[in-house]
Design a protein around this motif. Structure first.
Motif, PDB file in Angstrom:
ATOM      1  N   LYS A 159      95.812  81.264  28.892  1.00  0.00           N
ATOM      2  CA  LYS A 159      94.573  81.882  28.429  1.00  0.00           C
ATOM      3  C   LYS A 159      94.805  83.273  27.854  1.00  0.00           C
ATOM      4  CE  LYS A 159      89.894  82.736  30.198  1.00  0.00           C
ATOM      5  NZ  LYS A 159      89.032  82.674  31.399  1.00  0.00           N
ATOM      6  N   ARG A 160      95.797  84.008  28.402  1.00  0.00           N
ATOM      7  CA  ARG A 160      96.041  85.384  27.980  1.00  0.00           C
ATOM      8  C   ARG A 160      97.223  85.524  27.029  1.00  0.00           C
ATOM      9  NH1 ARG A 160      91.172  86.619  29.704  1.00  0.00           N
ATOM     10  NH2 ARG A 160      90.927  86.634  31.962  1.00  0.00           N
ATOM     11  N   GLU A 161      97.835  84.419  26.648  1.00  0.00           N
ATOM     12  CA  GLU A 161      99.073  84.479  25.871  1.00  0.00           C
ATOM     13  C   GLU A 161      98.909  85.246  24.560  1.00  0.00           C
ATOM     14  OE1 GLU A 161     102.194  81.484  23.560  1.00  0.00           O
ATOM     15  OE2 GLU A 161     100.549  80.655  24.763  1.00  0.00           O
ATOM     16  N   ASN A 162      97.864  84.974  23.819  1.00  0.00           N
ATOM     17  CA  ASN A 162      97.697  85.613  22.511  1.00  0.00           C
ATOM     18  C   ASN A 162      97.533  87.125  22.618  1.00  0.00           C
ATOM     19  OD1 ASN A 162      97.932  83.217  21.099  1.00  0.00           O
ATOM     20  ND2 ASN A 162      95.732  82.807  21.102  1.00  0.00           N
ATOM     21  N   GLN A 163      96.797  87.575  23.651  1.00  0.00           N
ATOM     22  CA  GLN A 163      96.621  89.013  23.828  1.00  0.00           C
ATOM     23  C   GLN A 163      97.955  89.698  24.133  1.00  0.00           C
ATOM     24  OE1 GLN A 163      94.650  86.588  24.989  1.00  0.00           O
ATOM     25  NE2 GLN A 163      92.738  87.373  25.863  1.00  0.00           N
ATOM     26  N   VAL A 164      98.790  89.031  24.939  1.00  0.00           N
ATOM     27  CA  VAL A 164     100.103  89.588  25.273  1.00  0.00           C
ATOM     28  C   VAL A 164     101.001  89.627  24.039  1.00  0.00           C
ATOM     29  CG1 VAL A 164     102.240  89.089  26.532  1.00  0.00           C
ATOM     30  CG2 VAL A 164     100.036  89.051  27.735  1.00  0.00           C
TER      31      VAL A 164
END
Length: 466
Positions: free
Chosen positions: A378-383
């Protein structure tokens, strides 16, 4: 496994969330005391009171801004100026003048409610103008001279406070959710977005207060139902738009929603950000044993109970919780080492679960750092955004990994120096290890002016004797 479950059958807003968590058992005085660390106490008071919606008793929370204009001006500006959802965390402005006049009339007859100031003491004065209410849930009192803070301003307020690191991280994560939504609506970068309502003190209190309450509960997992967003239309920067408004839609991306239970907005961007940043699983299946229930009250009188219901319970099953995550890696040999601390902070604020660095030797004998980031899908793109924008990396390796975690429970332990939180870990139904929360030990060491190792020794002694 201790679980906090949000039952959003009538949506969620920032103040309803605070009311529900206090009703569940979070100490309101603890929240008020911790909020003092933001150094904004001269700008607000907090009112906490019991109430009833459709026969359901719950807790109502209002953040009262101290720099209010005359309430008649507030009514006029509310209905003829109108804020926009495009200006961040704007509350529902489908309230008509008759409703506002009705609420003002009600407050003429409710001038003896207990009001808690930011110092935790009761504030005796109370004016009907203090309670100009704007939407179904968030009944805060908006000054029309908003402080137009940007994300950097918010970061400075939170990072400059003495709140514990977990609360800081959770708070910034929620604000970033809003910033990303607003940036997408307006086609701007995160730092270009100027918050209006979210930059106002009451919205800061809502979000940081949520982080304080969640940190206080120390649950293993946060879950939520499908989110009811309401129906009808709201005024936005783009004109009259159907509910949910653009910012709310962006925040709730990939989250299951329901619409149309009432012709009003029932989920605000603040409430959406609280869910998006903290909920691990959205499901309508409540497969856990309920221990406590709490209700946070909204403002509107609807055909259904205008409340947010939360449950605290235990998820029964095997002691090991297996979760799929991703490990992102990149080798860096050409970046100023001073920047890693800054990058790590950005990664954690973007949703990284862990960040670590490994010294390596690359081709031609060049010393380098392997930067590794553990993150949920879920947070991959932000990272990835942080890695590519803030480091010299031009490529990332990605591995799917499984993380196995023991069942954990938190308990309070009284020592000769004060109370600490203990995290107990279980394997095959048996307690195999325990660990005192570092922040509690640090606080007790400072308060009692003793070495921190003495705090740990006193904890071991109490446990051994118990």
């Amino acid at each position: 496994m201790r679980v906090l479950y949000y039952d959003c059958f009538c949506g969620i807003s920032g103040d309803m969330n605070l009311g529900a968590l206090i009703d569940l058992g979070v100490d309101k005085n603890y929240i008020i005391k911790e909020l003092l660390k933001l150094n904004l106490s001269s700008e607000y008071e907090i009112e906490v009171k019991k109430g009833i919606k459709k026969g359901i008793t719950g807790t109502k929370v209002d953040v009262i801004l101290k720099n209010q204009q005359d309430h008649h001006n507030n009514i006029e500006e509310t209905h003829h100026h109108g804020h926009t959802h495009g200006e961040a965390l704007v509350h529902n402005h489908s309230e008509d003048a008759a409703y506002s006049n009705q609420k003002l009339e009600e407050h003429h007859h409710h001038n003896h409610e207990d009001k808690i100031g930011p110092d935790g003491e009761a504030a005796l004065s109370y004016s009907h103008a203090d309670n100009l209410e704007h939407n179904h849930g968030e009944t805060h009192h908006k000054s029309h001279h908003h402080q137009h803070r940007n994300l950097k301003d918010i970061e400075n307020i939170i990072k400059g406070s003495t709140l514990n690191e977990n609360v800081k991280e959770m708070s910034l994560h929620m604000f970033i959710k809003v910033a990303e939504a607003e940036a997408l609506v307006h086609g701007k970068s995160l730092q270009e977005v100027h918050f209006h309502e979210v930059g106002a003190t009451d919205s800061i209190v809502d979000i940081v207060g949520a982080a304080i309450a969640l940190d206080y509960l120390k649950v293993d997992k946060i879950m939520a139902s499908t989110v009811q967003v309401g129906g009808g239309f709201v005024k936005c920067a783009h004109g009259v738009m159907p509910v949910p408004a653009p910012a709310t839609v962006n925040i709730l991306k990939h989250i299951p929603m329901k619409t149309g239970i009432v012709p009003f907005e029932t989920t605000t961007p603040t409430g959406a950000a609280i869910l998006a940043a903290n909920v691990k699983e959205f499901t309508d299946n409540m497969d856990f044993v309920i221990e406590k229930t709490g209700y946070g009250l909204g403002t509107r009188e609807l055909d259904i109970p205008n409340v947010l219901r939360v449950y605290l319970g235990n998820l029964k099953g095997k002691d090991e919780d297996i979760e799929e995550q991703y490990l992102l890696e990149t080798n860096i040999d050409d970046m100023n080492p001073e920047l890693y601390e800054y990058v790590e902070g950005k990664l954690f604020n973007s949703g990284a679960l862990d960040v670590f660095k490994t010294p390596i030797i690359m081709k031609k004998g060049r010393p380098a750092i392997k930067l590794s980031v553990l993150v949920s899908q879920k947070r991959e793109n932000q990272v990835l955004d942080v890695v590519f924008k803030e480091t010299t990396s031009i490529g990332i390796r990605k591995f799917k990994v499984e993380k196995t975690m023991l069942n954990r429970e938190f308990s309070k332990l009284k020592t000769r120096y004060g109370e600490v939180t203990i995290k107990n870990s279980y394997y095959e139904g048996k307690l195999v290890k325990y660990k005192a929360e570092y922040e509690d030990c640090k606080r007790l060491a400072e308060e009692n002016n003793v070495p921190i190792r003495e705090i740990y020794r006193s904890i071991d002694k109490v446990i051994d004797e118990g």
